[in-house]
Design a protein around this motif. Structure first.
Motif, PDB file in Angstrom:
ATOM      1  N   HIS A  68       0.535  -1.101   0.192  1.00 30.02           N
ATOM      2  CA  HIS A  68      -0.002  -0.271  -0.467  1.00 30.02           C
ATOM      3  C   HIS A  68       0.666   1.403   0.214  1.00 30.02           C
ATOM      4  O   HIS A  68       0.290   1.957  -0.289  1.00 30.02           O
ATOM      5  CB  HIS A  68      -0.612   0.350   1.509  1.00 30.02           C
ATOM      6  N   GLN A  69       2.496   0.902   0.378  1.00 30.11           N
ATOM      7  CA  GLN A  69       3.217   2.077   0.511  1.00 30.11           C
ATOM      8  C   GLN A  69       1.946   3.495   1.349  1.00 30.11           C
ATOM      9  O   GLN A  69       2.318   4.932   1.154  1.00 30.11           O
ATOM     10  CB  GLN A  69       3.661   2.558  -0.445  1.00 30.11           C
ATOM     11  N   ARG A  70       1.662   3.189   2.129  1.00 33.05           N
ATOM     12  CA  ARG A  70       1.209   4.579   2.711  1.00 33.05           C
ATOM     13  C   ARG A  70      -0.086   3.493   4.494  1.00 33.05           C
ATOM     14  O   ARG A  70      -0.166   2.593   4.352  1.00 33.05           O
ATOM     15  CB  ARG A  70      -0.673   5.497   2.319  1.00 33.05           C
ATOM     16  N   CYS A  71      -0.451   4.571   5.007  1.00 31.74           N
ATOM     17  CA  CYS A  71      -1.614   4.015   6.189  1.00 31.74           C
ATOM     18  C   CYS A  71      -2.326   2.602   6.008  1.00 31.74           C
ATOM     19  O   CYS A  71      -3.302   3.290   5.101  1.00 31.74           O
ATOM     20  CB  CYS A  71      -1.490   5.027   7.591  1.00 31.74           C
ATOM     21  N   VAL A  72      -2.309   1.775   6.364  1.00 26.97           N
ATOM     22  CA  VAL A  72      -3.345   0.704   6.133  1.00 26.97           C
ATOM     23  C   VAL A  72      -4.546   0.743   7.570  1.00 26.97           C
ATOM     24  O   VAL A  72      -4.307   1.221   8.363  1.00 26.97           O
ATOM     25  CB  VAL A  72      -2.853  -0.783   5.976  1.00 26.97           C
ATOM     26  N   LEU A  73      -5.715   0.834   7.057  1.00 26.95           N
ATOM     27  CA  LEU A  73      -6.555   1.799   8.343  1.00 26.95           C
ATOM     28  C   LEU A  73      -7.362   0.090   8.890  1.00 26.95           C
ATOM     29  O   LEU A  73      -7.763   0.198   9.800  1.00 26.95           O
ATOM     30  CB  LEU A  73      -7.338   2.424   7.852  1.00 26.95           C
ATOM     31  N   LYS A  74      -7.252  -0.602   8.032  1.00 25.24           N
ATOM     32  CA  LYS A  74      -8.419  -1.810   7.984  1.00 25.24           C
ATOM     33  C   LYS A  74      -7.732  -3.750   7.270  1.00 25.24           C
ATOM     34  O   LYS A  74      -7.188  -2.663   5.952  1.00 25.24           O
ATOM     35  CB  LYS A  74     -10.220  -1.951   7.345  1.00 25.24           C
ATOM     36  N   VAL A  75      -8.294  -4.288   7.626  1.00 22.49           N
ATOM     37  CA  VAL A  75      -7.826  -5.456   7.066  1.00 22.49           C
ATOM     38  C   VAL A  75      -9.520  -6.405   7.612  1.00 22.49           C
ATOM     39  O   VAL A  75      -9.781  -6.170   9.014  1.00 22.49           O
ATOM     40  CB  VAL A  75      -6.939  -6.293   7.827  1.00 22.49           C
ATOM     41  N   GLU A  76      -9.318  -7.568   6.561  1.00 22.96           N
ATOM     42  CA  GLU A  76     -10.204  -8.430   7.360  1.00 22.96           C
ATOM     43  C   GLU A  76     -10.211  -9.341   6.312  1.00 22.96           C
ATOM     44  O   GLU A  76      -9.899  -9.698   5.238  1.00 22.96           O
ATOM     45  CB  GLU A  76     -11.779  -8.025   6.275  1.00 22.96           C
ATOM     46  N   ALA A  77      -9.994 -10.754   6.873  1.00 20.64           N
ATOM     47  CA  ALA A  77      -9.683 -11.824   6.437  1.00 20.64           C
ATOM     48  C   ALA A  77     -11.047 -12.785   5.955  1.00 20.64           C
ATOM     49  O   ALA A  77     -12.093 -12.776   6.684  1.00 20.64           O
ATOM     50  CB  ALA A  77      -9.337 -12.203   7.468  1.00 20.64           C
ATOM     51  N   PHE A  78     -11.486 -13.937   5.261  1.00 26.59           N
ATOM     52  CA  PHE A  78     -12.410 -14.877   4.945  1.00 26.59           C
ATOM     53  C   PHE A  78     -12.269 -15.913   4.465  1.00 26.59           C
ATOM     54  O   PHE A  78     -10.478 -15.802   4.074  1.00 26.59           O
ATOM     55  CB  PHE A  78     -13.501 -13.558   4.518  1.00 26.59           C
ATOM     56  N   LEU A  79     -12.574 -16.868   4.894  1.00 27.75           N
ATOM     57  CA  LEU A  79     -12.322 -18.072   3.974  1.00 27.75           C
ATOM     58  C   LEU A  79     -13.412 -18.884   3.017  1.00 27.75           C
ATOM     59  O   LEU A  79     -14.200 -18.602   2.953  1.00 27.75           O
ATOM     60  CB  LEU A  79     -12.456 -18.785   5.075  1.00 27.75           C
TER      61      LEU A  79
END
Length: 666
Positions: free
Chosen positions: A461-472
């Motif tokens: 991203h080369q910038r601040c990452v605000l959110k992550v969400e993992a799914f299967l």
């Protein structure tokens, strides 16, 4: 010398005296007061303290059910000794309790001397510790050991107190707590009948009595500070503190006064609540359903609390104070259930993260407890922790590398689901983190070890990452672990992290928790969903096996995209393809940042914003139509969590909890 209450004997007339002597030998003497006669003394046990520079004990307590003795020493260690096998544990206790008068020592001034002691010592073996927690409280020593409701509590001059338990005759630390800033010398803990925990200690040049329930000093007595003999007694009618100063015995006496302060509404945190998660509900006979929540705050603490719909009161169960900076995000994984817990009880693995690149992991066990004020008892076990600067310090050739930014913050966490399946039979759990330094990181946790290690990262991203969400994603072709990350430029990136997770699980299993850092592959798809930062993200799987990805932004817009996952066949079976089937954008859905969003059903969406509006949206082909808007009372909304409940009549209800400058459930 130290005294300890002797189990099975009247505390007013009998106690155990523990004496440390040369070569680390500690003696246990039973002493009984007899009116008009010399004290009755019996040598009960001999113990060997581990070698250290200042080899003497500082405090002790008995565990009568287990037949054990817990000691703290001047080196800060906790020691566990056997005492049930010592001569006369049962027979002497019965004799003294029944008023036995066979004097072992008639005259304490003449007969308690070397020949008698040598004879008694020769009849008893010198016991070594069963369990040692070396230097648990640092080099300044352990100040007290207390037994309460089957748990062991230890205090020290390191500014923290710890809760421990016994497991197979071994001491195990469950958690530690720092009661307040500046209270470095904790001397003792006292549990009150009304459920409060009083922390007694020295703050600078004053003796302090700190209430854990109210979070304030009940008494502050100038005495010159620690390193002195003292005693404190409290009753509803008076407070008495006595201490030795410059060779004089000083007495402080304060008459009990009625409390004129009335707390209208107790605070949950000292500053803004930044994140909230609902663990689940606990059913308690005679009570309505009790919802258990976890909140994190800028005040660096995590609070586990119960919120009841009937009483409309939030009752804290426990506070976790391991973070050195603000807590920004929470994530949890339910189960497995602990031994002795029923189906109605909650067991969860909780992760908290935030400033100074710090992650803490706890095991929470919540069960109904009619005797407590909240009707719920919560047991906390600290599992593991991780800090990036500590990880960097352990690297080889680190002088050739650029040190990580110490101000890195974890903005969001997500537990990777389905990492203990037939395709991936491992006891490791994996966690994805969004970081302010522009990286997406994957961590592995082995609870049994316990170890929390960094396994993979990417600075795509080369910038601040605000959110992550993992799914299967699961279908006939196999399973894929997918991840969505969102950054401050409004982009959403979708990753296939199956390969790194499988490789990491294999490497960690073979290398026993040590491995080289892996690199994540390039994202499968990147979507520019918003014009600026993405503050909320949620992924919902539809009955057709597709995925609805909803996001909200700083610009007040809402974006939804429908994705389909296609697995490659034949030689390209390892490849994963993502297809964007539909995109819907709603500009200016709110008048301020959208900080909470949830897909309730494929056709129903809930969003919340700093403008204090909670809006329900109907999803139709190509558009979002507002159904209703509710105003809530929490300013500066930080996060939203939702769950569904099937009522007794079969009616489905959706609940949500909002946090910011306060907490609200709707």
């Amino acid at each position: 010398l130290s005294w300890a209450p002797r189990p099975g004997l009247p505390p007013a007339t009998a106690a155990a005296l523990l004496a440390s002597g040369p070569d680390g030998e500690m003696l246990w003497l039973d002493v009984t007061h007899r009116p008009g006669q010399a004290p009755w003394v019996q040598l009960m046990g001999r113990y060997l303290l581990p070698p250290c520079k200042q080899r003497w004990h500082t405090c002790a307590a008995f565990l009568p059910q287990e037949g054990l003795l817990v000691c703290g020493d001047r080196r800060g260690s906790l020691l566990l000794f056997p005492c049930s096998s010592s001569a006369g544990w049962a027979t002497e206790s019965t004799s003294i309790a029944n008023g036995g008068t066979d004097p072992v020592v008639e005259d304490s001034s003449s007969e308690l001397e070397s020949p008698w002691l040598s004879h008694q010592k020769g009849a008893l073996p010198l016991e070594s510790p069963l369990s040692v927690l070396y230097g648990l409280h640092g080099k300044t020593g352990v100040t007290s050991v207390t037994i309460h409701r089957g748990y062991i509590y230890s205090t020290g001059r390191d500014g923290v107190y710890r809760q421990l338990r016994l497991r197979e005759q071994q001491l195990e630390v469950l958690w530690k707590h720092r009661p307040c800033k500046g209270l470095q010398w904790i001397e003792e803990l006292r549990f009150t009948p009304d459920g409060d925990l009083l922390v007694l200690g020295f703050h600078a040049d004053s003796f302090v009595v700190w209430s854990s329930r109210t979070g304030e000093n009940l008494h502050c007595i100038p005495c010159g500070g620690g390193h002195r003999s003292w005693s404190y007694c409290s009753s509803p009618s008076a407070e008495v503190f006595t201490f030795i100063k410059s060779g004089d015995v000083m007495l402080y006496h304060c008459e009990g006064k009625p409390c004129e302060q009335q707390v209208l509404l107790a605070s949950l945190h000292g500053r803004e609540i930044t994140c909230v998660r609902r663990l689940g509900a606990v059913e308690v006979p005679g009570h309505a359903t009790l919802n258990v929540f976890v909140t994190g705050s800028e005040d660096t603490t995590v609070c586990v609390l119960v919120l009841s719909e009937c009483s409309r009161a939030a009752v804290p169960l426990t506070r976790l104070s391991d973070h050195i900076s603000s807590v920004r995000t929470l994530a949890f994984a339910m189960g497995p259930r602990d031994e002795g817990f029923g189906d109605e009880d909650l067991s969860a693995l909780l992760f908290s993260a935030g400033g100074r690149a710090q992650i803490e992991c706890y095991r929470l066990l919540c069960a109904g407890d009619i005797a407590s004020e909240s009707a719920v008892a919560c047991q906390v076990i600290h599992v593991a922790s991780h800090r990036l600067d500590e990880h960097w310090e352990r690297k080889k050739n680190r002088h050739k590398l650029v040190k990580m930014d110490p101000e890195t913050r974890y903005m969001s966490l997500s537990v990777v689901p389905g990492t203990s399946t037939k395709q991936l039979p491992t006891s490791w759990m994996f966690l994805a983190a969004a970081c302010s330094d522009g990286s997406v990181r994957i961590f592995g946790l082995l609870e049994a070890a316990p170890k929390l290690v960094l396994v993979a990262e990417s600075f795509h991203h080369q910038r601040c990452v605000l959110k992550v969400e993992a799914f299967l994603h699961t279908q006939a072709g196999g399973e894929r672990h997918l991840l969505c990350s969102a950054a401050t430029d409004g982009s959403l990136a979708f990753w296939d992290i199956t390969g790194p997770i499988v490789d990491a699980a294999d490497t960690l299993h073979q290398a026993e928790g040590e491995m080289q850092l892996l690199a994540l592959d390039a994202p499968l798809v990147t979507i520019m969903a918003h014009s600026c930062g993405v503050n909320s993200l949620h992924i919902h799987e539809t009955p057709e096996g597709q995925y609805l990805v909803a996001s909200g932004s700083d610009d007040g817009s809402i974006h939804i995209c429908l994705l389909e996952v296609a697995l490659g066949r034949g030689e390209a079976a390892a490849e994963t393809c993502l297809q964007v089937l539909e995109r819907v954008s709603r500009p200016c859905a709110h008048a301020a940042h959208v900080t909470g969003i949830r897909v309730l059903r494929p056709d129903l969406l809930l969003s919340a914003s700093v403008d204090q509006r909670l809006t329900l949206w109907k999803r139709r082909p190509g558009e979002l139509v507002p159904l209703s808007t509710t105003f809530f009372h929490v300013p500066d909304l930080a996060e939203l969590d939702c769950w569904e409940v099937v009522e007794a009549g079969g009616e489905l209800r959706y609940y949500c909890v909002l946090c910011g400058q306060g907490l609200e459930m709707l």
